[in-house]
Design a protein around this motif. Structure first.
Motif, PDB file in Angstrom:
ATOM      1  N   PRO A   1     -27.198 -15.289 -43.239  1.00  0.00           N
ATOM      2  CA  PRO A   1     -27.995 -15.722 -42.142  1.00  0.00           C
ATOM      3  C   PRO A   1     -27.774 -14.419 -41.248  1.00  0.00           C
ATOM      4  CG  PRO A   1     -26.043 -17.331 -42.616  1.00  0.00           C
ATOM      5  CD  PRO A   1     -26.122 -16.205 -43.286  1.00  0.00           C
ATOM      6  N   ARG A   2     -29.313 -14.649 -40.444  1.00  0.00           N
ATOM      7  CA  ARG A   2     -29.658 -13.766 -39.287  1.00  0.00           C
ATOM      8  C   ARG A   2     -29.378 -14.558 -38.116  1.00  0.00           C
ATOM      9  NH1 ARG A   2     -34.271  -9.958 -41.532  1.00  0.00           N
ATOM     10  NH2 ARG A   2     -33.732 -10.189 -43.836  1.00  0.00           N
ATOM     11  N   GLY A   3     -29.211 -13.858 -36.941  1.00  0.00           N
ATOM     12  CA  GLY A   3     -29.201 -14.400 -35.551  1.00  0.00           C
ATOM     13  C   GLY A   3     -28.058 -15.292 -35.284  1.00  0.00           C
ATOM     14  N   ASP A   4     -27.890 -15.763 -33.889  1.00  0.00           N
ATOM     15  CA  ASP A   4     -26.756 -16.307 -33.678  1.00  0.00           C
ATOM     16  C   ASP A   4     -26.875 -17.862 -33.768  1.00  0.00           C
ATOM     17  OD1 ASP A   4     -28.684 -16.511 -31.867  1.00  0.00           O
ATOM     18  OD2 ASP A   4     -27.227 -16.001 -30.078  1.00  0.00           O
ATOM     19  N   ARG A   5     -27.994 -18.347 -34.068  1.00  0.00           N
ATOM     20  CA  ARG A   5     -28.214 -19.881 -34.230  1.00  0.00           C
ATOM     21  C   ARG A   5     -28.329 -20.112 -35.905  1.00  0.00           C
ATOM     22  NH1 ARG A   5     -31.798 -22.869 -29.970  1.00  0.00           N
ATOM     23  NH2 ARG A   5     -30.793 -21.908 -28.222  1.00  0.00           N
ATOM     24  N   LEU A   6     -27.108 -20.967 -36.098  1.00  0.00           N
ATOM     25  CA  LEU A   6     -27.061 -21.226 -37.536  1.00  0.00           C
ATOM     26  C   LEU A   6     -26.969 -22.756 -37.777  1.00  0.00           C
ATOM     27  CD1 LEU A   6     -23.913 -18.682 -38.190  1.00  0.00           C
ATOM     28  CD2 LEU A   6     -26.230 -18.285 -38.831  1.00  0.00           C
ATOM     29  N   THR A   7     -27.531 -23.046 -39.174  1.00  0.00           N
ATOM     30  CA  THR A   7     -27.390 -24.428 -39.622  1.00  0.00           C
ATOM     31  C   THR A   7     -26.194 -24.392 -40.303  1.00  0.00           C
ATOM     32  OG1 THR A   7     -29.683 -24.435 -39.738  1.00  0.00           O
ATOM     33  CG2 THR A   7     -28.505 -26.114 -41.204  1.00  0.00           C
ATOM     34  N   VAL A   8     -25.215 -25.589 -40.037  1.00  0.00           N
ATOM     35  CA  VAL A   8     -24.087 -25.753 -40.756  1.00  0.00           C
ATOM     36  C   VAL A   8     -24.099 -27.015 -41.410  1.00  0.00           C
ATOM     37  CG1 VAL A   8     -21.539 -25.811 -40.256  1.00  0.00           C
ATOM     38  CG2 VAL A   8     -23.037 -24.587 -38.643  1.00  0.00           C
ATOM     39  N   VAL A   9     -23.817 -26.997 -42.742  1.00  0.00           N
ATOM     40  CA  VAL A   9     -23.717 -28.002 -43.609  1.00  0.00           C
ATOM     41  C   VAL A   9     -22.225 -28.400 -44.051  1.00  0.00           C
ATOM     42  CG1 VAL A   9     -24.285 -29.090 -45.525  1.00  0.00           C
ATOM     43  CG2 VAL A   9     -25.988 -27.558 -44.292  1.00  0.00           C
ATOM     44  N   VAL A  10     -21.824 -29.403 -43.867  1.00  0.00           N
ATOM     45  CA  VAL A  10     -20.341 -30.042 -44.533  1.00  0.00           C
ATOM     46  C   VAL A  10     -20.544 -30.911 -45.472  1.00  0.00           C
ATOM     47  CG1 VAL A  10     -19.226 -29.458 -42.216  1.00  0.00           C
ATOM     48  CG2 VAL A  10     -20.009 -31.843 -42.807  1.00  0.00           C
ATOM     49  N   ALA A  11     -19.657 -31.290 -46.176  1.00  0.00           N
ATOM     50  CA  ALA A  11     -19.971 -32.381 -47.161  1.00  0.00           C
ATOM     51  C   ALA A  11     -20.636 -33.807 -46.891  1.00  0.00           C
ATOM     52  CB  ALA A  11     -18.506 -32.749 -47.885  1.00  0.00           C
ATOM     53  N   PRO A  12     -21.533 -34.437 -47.509  1.00  0.00           N
ATOM     54  CA  PRO A  12     -22.293 -35.417 -47.227  1.00  0.00           C
ATOM     55  C   PRO A  12     -21.268 -36.859 -46.766  1.00  0.00           C
ATOM     56  CG  PRO A  12     -23.586 -34.412 -48.608  1.00  0.00           C
ATOM     57  CD  PRO A  12     -21.953 -33.725 -48.465  1.00  0.00           C
ATOM     58  N   GLY A  45     -20.697 -16.887 -30.926  1.00  0.00           N
ATOM     59  CA  GLY A  45     -20.878 -15.335 -30.470  1.00  0.00           C
ATOM     60  C   GLY A  45     -20.146 -14.227 -31.042  1.00  0.00           C
ATOM     61  N   SER A  46     -19.301 -14.741 -32.035  1.00  0.00           N
ATOM     62  CA  SER A  46     -18.518 -13.515 -32.574  1.00  0.00           C
ATOM     63  C   SER A  46     -19.168 -13.045 -33.870  1.00  0.00           C
ATOM     64  CB  SER A  46     -17.329 -14.418 -32.930  1.00  0.00           C
ATOM     65  OG  SER A  46     -17.167 -15.246 -33.835  1.00  0.00           O
ATOM     66  N   SER A  47     -18.821 -11.706 -34.236  1.00  0.00           N
ATOM     67  CA  SER A  47     -19.356 -11.299 -35.446  1.00  0.00           C
ATOM     68  C   SER A  47     -18.673 -11.944 -36.605  1.00  0.00           C
ATOM     69  CB  SER A  47     -19.061  -9.793 -35.465  1.00  0.00           C
ATOM     70  OG  SER A  47     -17.690  -9.489 -35.453  1.00  0.00           O
ATOM     71  N   GLY A  64     -30.404 -20.663 -38.704  1.00  0.00           N
ATOM     72  CA  GLY A  64     -30.809 -21.838 -37.893  1.00  0.00           C
ATOM     73  C   GLY A  64     -32.290 -22.008 -37.809  1.00  0.00           C
ATOM     74  N   SER A  65     -32.937 -20.875 -37.750  1.00  0.00           N
ATOM     75  CA  SER A  65     -34.588 -20.878 -37.564  1.00  0.00           C
ATOM     76  C   SER A  65     -35.314 -21.526 -38.824  1.00  0.00           C
ATOM     77  CB  SER A  65     -35.068 -19.497 -37.381  1.00  0.00           C
ATOM     78  OG  SER A  65     -34.941 -18.570 -38.512  1.00  0.00           O
ATOM     79  N   LEU A  66     -34.584 -21.454 -39.886  1.00  0.00           N
ATOM     80  CA  LEU A  66     -35.119 -21.759 -41.110  1.00  0.00           C
ATOM     81  C   LEU A  66     -35.191 -23.524 -41.391  1.00  0.00           C
ATOM     82  CD1 LEU A  66     -33.540 -19.620 -43.834  1.00  0.00           C
ATOM     83  CD2 LEU A  66     -35.881 -19.307 -42.797  1.00  0.00           C
ATOM     84  N   LEU A  67     -34.353 -24.104 -40.786  1.00  0.00           N
ATOM     85  CA  LEU A  67     -34.386 -25.443 -40.674  1.00  0.00           C
ATOM     86  C   LEU A  67     -34.259 -26.314 -39.494  1.00  0.00           C
ATOM     87  CD1 LEU A  67     -31.416 -26.047 -43.617  1.00  0.00           C
ATOM     88  CD2 LEU A  67     -33.952 -25.842 -43.661  1.00  0.00           C
ATOM     89  N   ALA A  68     -34.475 -25.681 -38.398  1.00  0.00           N
ATOM     90  CA  ALA A  68     -34.312 -26.267 -37.172  1.00  0.00           C
ATOM     91  C   ALA A  68     -35.225 -27.204 -36.945  1.00  0.00           C
ATOM     92  CB  ALA A  68     -34.044 -25.540 -36.027  1.00  0.00           C
ATOM     93  N   GLY A  69     -36.679 -26.995 -37.571  1.00  0.00           N
ATOM     94  CA  GLY A  69     -37.710 -28.018 -37.037  1.00  0.00           C
ATOM     95  C   GLY A  69     -37.750 -29.038 -37.943  1.00  0.00           C
ATOM     96  N   CYS A  70     -37.025 -29.146 -39.126  1.00  0.00           N
ATOM     97  CA  CYS A  70     -36.860 -30.161 -40.094  1.00  0.00           C
ATOM     98  C   CYS A  70     -35.843 -31.032 -39.730  1.00  0.00           C
ATOM     99  CB  CYS A  70     -36.839 -29.596 -41.319  1.00  0.00           C
ATOM    100  SG  CYS A  70     -37.732 -28.524 -41.994  1.00  0.00           S
ATOM    101  N   LEU A  71     -34.755 -30.580 -38.881  1.00  0.00           N
ATOM    102  CA  LEU A  71     -33.665 -31.586 -38.576  1.00  0.00           C
ATOM    103  C   LEU A  71     -33.880 -32.637 -37.409  1.00  0.00           C
ATOM    104  CD1 LEU A  71     -31.070 -28.852 -39.121  1.00  0.00           C
ATOM    105  CD2 LEU A  71     -31.286 -30.526 -40.866  1.00  0.00           C
ATOM    106  N   LYS A  72     -34.747 -32.439 -36.652  1.00  0.00           N
ATOM    107  CA  LYS A  72     -35.133 -33.302 -35.625  1.00  0.00           C
ATOM    108  C   LYS A  72     -34.866 -34.619 -35.907  1.00  0.00           C
ATOM    109  CE  LYS A  72     -37.085 -30.053 -32.702  1.00  0.00           C
ATOM    110  NZ  LYS A  72     -38.191 -29.514 -31.938  1.00  0.00           N
TER     111      LYS A  72
END
Length: 75
Positions: A1-12, A45-47, A64-72
């Motif tokens: 992933p790129r950027g500092d905003r990430l989509t995080v998924v855990v077990a459903p 913020g960490s590498s 995070g930018s790939l899915l952010a709009g779909c998660l609202k």
């Protein structure tokens, strides 16, 4: 992933709030929740934030930018 905003998924089947605990344990913060209790957009913020998310229990970490709009909520 790129950027500092990430989509995080855990077990459903995780308990409600588990994904937030994973983000906190990894040293990140919640940016956006979703209609799915096991998916959020986070910021760190960490590498080594991606690795820390996996170590804390994430099963998938995406840009995070790939899915952010779909998660609202309500969409």
């Amino acid at each position: 992933p790129r950027g500092d905003r990430l989509t995080v998924v855990v077990a459903p089947w995780s308990s409600p709030g588990h994904v937030i605990d994973v983000v906190k344990e990894a040293g990140g913060s919640l940016v956006e929740s979703s209609a799915l209790s096991w998916v959020v957009v986070s910021q760190g913020g960490s590498s080594d934030f991606v690795q820390r998310l996996y170590s804390a229990g994430a099963i998938m970490v995406l840009d995070g930018s790939l899915l952010a709009g779909c998660l609202k909520r309500g969409i």
